[in-house]
Design a protein around this motif. Structure first.
Motif, PDB file in Angstrom:
ATOM      1  N   PHE A  16      10.835  53.935  82.942  1.00  0.00           N
ATOM      2  CA  PHE A  16      12.171  53.956  82.359  1.00  0.00           C
ATOM      3  C   PHE A  16      12.766  52.567  82.400  1.00  0.00           C
ATOM      4  O   PHE A  16      12.513  51.807  83.339  1.00  0.00           O
ATOM      5  N   GLU A  17      13.557  52.251  81.395  1.00  0.00           N
ATOM      6  CA  GLU A  17      14.308  51.008  81.417  1.00  0.00           C
ATOM      7  C   GLU A  17      15.764  51.354  81.724  1.00  0.00           C
ATOM      8  O   GLU A  17      16.364  52.188  81.038  1.00  0.00           O
ATOM      9  N   TYR A  18      16.293  50.763  82.765  1.00  0.00           N
ATOM     10  CA  TYR A  18      17.663  51.027  83.180  1.00  0.00           C
ATOM     11  C   TYR A  18      18.545  49.876  82.733  1.00  0.00           C
ATOM     12  O   TYR A  18      18.206  48.713  82.888  1.00  0.00           O
ATOM     13  N   GLU A  19      19.678  50.232  82.177  1.00  0.00           N
ATOM     14  CA  GLU A  19      20.659  49.207  81.809  1.00  0.00           C
ATOM     15  C   GLU A  19      21.713  49.148  82.896  1.00  0.00           C
ATOM     16  O   GLU A  19      22.214  50.158  83.364  1.00  0.00           O
ATOM     17  N   LEU A  20      22.058  47.939  83.301  1.00  0.00           N
ATOM     18  CA  LEU A  20      23.066  47.765  84.347  1.00  0.00           C
ATOM     19  C   LEU A  20      24.410  47.481  83.775  1.00  0.00           C
ATOM     20  O   LEU A  20      24.689  46.957  82.816  1.00  0.00           O
TER      21      LEU A  20
END
Length: 180
Positions: free
Chosen positions: A176-180
């Motif tokens: 998964f790519e998490y956006e901060l």
């Protein structure tokens, strides 16, 4: 000692004798095997017209494909696509169904022209999840649904996909790519 004819080499019960008898029973003189058959003017003009009409039809089909950007065209059902079935290829649809586990009733279905099941879990199960008003649903699917991107999207949407792996493993890695 030489035999006087080939018949003496072939046994009476040999299958070749049955074939011989069948060929002998055919009246080959009454069949029209004339390779030098000539067409009359009317018949030639009719054949030419048929070929020209067919050529015009195929040009129109090609134009339709070029304008639509599609790769195939069905004359019987314009929305269907050529798909592989058990008995060969036919124009058809791919129907996805989601069944509620307790009642065994169909919760939702999705009709697609995608010839494979890749990428169909999230789309089909999101609708079922919403219709059943569940926050999380779990699905069991065969290896035809093995599409890592679709499974990642399903997990992000609250759908737990249990998909049989092609290689027999029971573990799959999902990134998964998490956006901060």
């Amino acid at each position: 000692m030489f035999l006087s004819c080939l018949d003496e080499y072939i046994e009476q019960d040999n299958p070749v004798r049955y074939i011989d008898a069948f060929v002998d029973s055919q009246d080959l003189e009454k069949n029209d095997f004339d390779d030098e058959r000539k067409f009359g003017r009317d018949e030639s003009e009719l054949n030419l017209e048929v070929v020209q009409n067919r050529q015009a039809d195929y040009k129109e089909y090609r134009n339709q494909l070029e304008e639509s950007g599609e790769k195939q065209l069905s004359l019987t059902d314009p929305d269907s696509k050529l798909m592989k079935f058990n008995d060969g290829f036919n124009a058809g649809y791919n129907v996805q169904t989601a069944v509620e586990a307790d009642s065994h009733l169909i919760a939702t279905y999705n009709v697609t022209t995608n010839p494979t099941d890749h990428g169909e879990i999230t789309e089909t199960l999101t609708e079922a999840k919403n219709d059943l008003e569940h926050e999380i649903v779990e699905v069991v699917a065969d290896k035809g649904y093995q599409d890592p991107k679709d499974r990642a999207n399903a997990l992000a949407a609250g759908i737990i996909p249990n998909v049989i792996q092609r290689d027999g493993d029971d573990v799959a890695e999902v990134e998964f790519e998490y956006e901060l």
